[in-house]
Design a protein around this motif. Structure first.
Motif, mmCIF file in Angstrom:
data_model
loop_
_atom_site.group_PDB
_atom_site.id
_atom_site.type_symbol
_atom_site.label_atom_id
_atom_site.label_comp_id
_atom_site.label_asym_id
_atom_site.label_seq_id
_atom_site.Cartn_x
_atom_site.Cartn_y
_atom_site.Cartn_z
ATOM 1 N N SER A 61 0.713 -1.365 0.204
ATOM 2 C CA SER A 61 -0.010 -0.063 -0.108
ATOM 3 C C SER A 61 0.841 1.240 -0.034
ATOM 4 C CB SER A 61 -1.002 0.057 1.278
ATOM 5 O OG SER A 61 -1.909 -1.039 1.246
ATOM 6 N N LEU A 62 2.279 0.964 -0.184
ATOM 7 C CA LEU A 62 2.931 2.375 -0.282
ATOM 8 C C LEU A 62 2.995 3.304 -1.355
ATOM 9 C CD1 LEU A 62 6.304 0.781 1.308
ATOM 10 C CD2 LEU A 62 4.709 2.189 2.641
ATOM 11 N N ALA A 63 2.676 2.612 -2.518
ATOM 12 C CA ALA A 63 2.783 3.342 -3.604
ATOM 13 C C ALA A 63 1.862 4.659 -3.620
ATOM 14 C CB ALA A 63 2.410 2.613 -4.971
ATOM 15 N N ARG A 64 0.596 4.625 -3.048
ATOM 16 C CA ARG A 64 -0.068 5.609 -3.075
ATOM 17 C C ARG A 64 0.232 6.944 -2.310
ATOM 18 N NH1 ARG A 64 -6.924 5.959 -2.191
ATOM 19 N NH2 ARG A 64 -7.096 8.424 -2.069
ATOM 20 N N PRO A 65 0.451 6.523 -1.073
ATOM 21 C CA PRO A 65 1.074 7.712 -0.064
ATOM 22 C C PRO A 65 2.395 8.197 -0.676
ATOM 23 C CG PRO A 65 1.249 5.601 0.964
ATOM 24 C CD PRO A 65 0.394 5.502 -0.281
ATOM 25 N N ARG A 66 3.142 7.406 -1.251
ATOM 26 C CA ARG A 66 4.372 7.930 -1.814
ATOM 27 C C ARG A 66 4.202 8.953 -2.930
ATOM 28 N NH1 ARG A 66 6.560 3.415 -4.268
ATOM 29 N NH2 ARG A 66 7.600 2.726 -2.432
ATOM 30 N N GLY A 85 2.319 12.117 -1.478
ATOM 31 C CA GLY A 85 3.442 12.829 -0.478
ATOM 32 C C GLY A 85 4.451 13.642 -1.454
ATOM 33 N N ARG A 86 4.876 12.897 -2.494
ATOM 34 C CA ARG A 86 5.735 13.795 -3.576
ATOM 35 C C ARG A 86 4.938 14.963 -4.060
ATOM 36 N NH1 ARG A 86 7.579 8.457 -7.191
ATOM 37 N NH2 ARG A 86 9.211 7.689 -5.597
ATOM 38 N N GLY A 87 3.741 14.840 -4.502
ATOM 39 C CA GLY A 87 2.925 15.815 -4.923
ATOM 40 C C GLY A 87 2.661 16.822 -3.912
ATOM 41 N N LEU A 88 2.720 16.856 -2.621
ATOM 42 C CA LEU A 88 2.402 17.811 -1.585
ATOM 43 C C LEU A 88 3.958 18.468 -1.371
ATOM 44 C CD1 LEU A 88 0.887 16.076 1.416
ATOM 45 C CD2 LEU A 88 -0.037 17.847 0.138
ATOM 46 N N LEU A 89 4.990 17.752 -1.497
ATOM 47 C CA LEU A 89 6.275 18.469 -1.651
ATOM 48 C C LEU A 89 6.406 19.359 -2.988
ATOM 49 C CD1 LEU A 89 8.517 15.514 -0.174
ATOM 50 C CD2 LEU A 89 7.458 17.725 1.142
ATOM 51 N N ALA A 90 6.181 18.826 -3.958
ATOM 52 C CA ALA A 90 6.247 19.613 -5.194
ATOM 53 C C ALA A 90 5.539 20.910 -5.095
ATOM 54 C CB ALA A 90 5.661 18.558 -6.405
ATOM 55 N N ALA A 91 4.242 20.629 -4.569
ATOM 56 C CA ALA A 91 3.441 21.896 -4.570
ATOM 57 C C ALA A 91 3.868 23.117 -3.555
ATOM 58 C CB ALA A 91 1.910 21.560 -4.058
ATOM 59 N N ARG A 92 5.044 22.641 -2.500
ATOM 60 C CA ARG A 92 5.420 23.675 -1.568
ATOM 61 C C ARG A 92 6.523 24.450 -2.522
ATOM 62 N NH1 ARG A 92 8.285 23.078 2.142
ATOM 63 N NH2 ARG A 92 7.292 24.499 3.612
ATOM 64 N N GLY A 93 7.095 23.610 -3.579
ATOM 65 C CA GLY A 93 8.207 24.235 -4.396
ATOM 66 C C GLY A 93 9.447 23.689 -3.672
#
Length: 307
Positions: free
Chosen positions: A291-296, A299-307
């Motif tokens: 089940s790790l693929a989805r939160p990974r 999570g990457r998307g959250l960090l990318a949105a922060r710049g």
């Protein structure tokens, strides 16, 4: 008797007059260039006339104070640097390569290097100041001592992650597993991203004293953010308080363990280490491997949105 030295170029015949000690000191403070002996006393009118004739390259020398000051001669002006041309309180001991950093940041950068290479105990404030290109007295304009410098460095390893946590914890629109992954990834990237392994300073015995209370408070608040996100996950919600506290300790400890990994293997790539640690943190939290693929991904998307 000492004589005031003045330029002779364009001045004939030679003229002289005695130079009082206080004027010699003034010349030293102004750091005037090479000048020659003149052997005749000049009147105020003569000084002004010669100055008008030369136009540039010379300056009047005066004696007295306030309205009682009177011109006594001329002095060659070659790149004169007066005390007012310096930034007060920040005299340079030596020039450093242009870094673009403000003096306070230069001190922190120098201390980070010296504390992690020579050792905290073996590094003096004088050594830090010299490495930063400052005089030791100027260092105290920014920090009241070595402990204050260390405290600033330590807090710099947790405050940015705490700001990330303050953004992630209330984000109810994103699954907590993804937010926990993003926080862990960001924290590891911070601990591994700088030129020096500042996290290793956590292990100093001095850091356990009351002088570093603020650092410990900020770090405890960051740890509590980990615990909140862990409790919000599906596996974490099924844990009792004791087990939840243990899992939070393990996740937080795993994140900070990269300090030791970096010391043993500094060649490891920070991005890869951050991803592996974030995945492992979710496994400790109870998220199955499958089940790790989805939160990974989220999570990457959250960090990318922060710049």
């Amino acid at each position: 008797m000492r004589f005031l030295t003045l330029p002779t170029r364009f001045l004939t015949p030679p003229m002289w007059f005695p130079a009082p000690p206080m004027l010699s000191s003034s010349l030293l403070n102004l750091r005037l260039g090479p000048i020659s002996v003149v052997r005749q006393k000049l009147s105020a009118g003569q000084v002004g006339a010669v100055a008008r004739e030369l136009r540039t390259g010379y300056r009047k020398l005066t004696l007295g104070a306030g309205g009682g000051r009177r011109p006594v001669g001329l002095c060659e002006d070659r790149g004169v640097s007066t005390p007012t041309s310096r930034r007060v309180g920040r005299p340079r001991a030596q020039e450093r390569p242009a870094s673009g950093l403000e003096p306070r940041e230069e001190v922190l950068a120098a201390a980070a290097e010296l504390f992690t290479t020579r050792g905290y105990t073996a590094t003096s404030t004088r050594a830090v100041a010299e490495r930063a290109g400052l005089r030791q007295a100027s260092l105290y304009h920014y920090f009241d001592g070595k402990d204050a410098i260390l405290a600033a460095l330590l807090e710099g390893t947790v405050r940015p992650s705490l700001r990330v946590a303050h953004e992630l914890v209330p984000r109810a629109d994103v699954p907590p597993e993804a937010r926990l992954w993003a926080l862990c990834h960001s924290d590891v990237a911070l601990l591994c991203g700088g030129p020096h392994n500042l996290g290793a300073l956590y292990l100093l015995p001095e850091v356990q004293t009351d002088r570093f209370t603020v650092f410990h408070e900020v770090r405890a608040e960051l740890k509590e953010s980990y615990a909140q996100l862990l409790a919000a996950t599906e596996p974490g919600s099924a844990l009792d308080a004791r087990e939840l506290a243990l899992r939070a300790d393990l996740v937080f400890g795993l994140t900070e363990s990269v300090i030791l990994i970096r010391r043993a293997a500094p060649e490891r790539e920070p991005g890869s280490l951050a991803e592996a640690t974030a995945d492992a943190a979710l496994r400790i939290a109870g998220v199955p491997q499958r089940s790790l693929a989805r939160p990974r991904r989220e999570g990457r998307g959250l960090l990318a949105a922060r710049g």
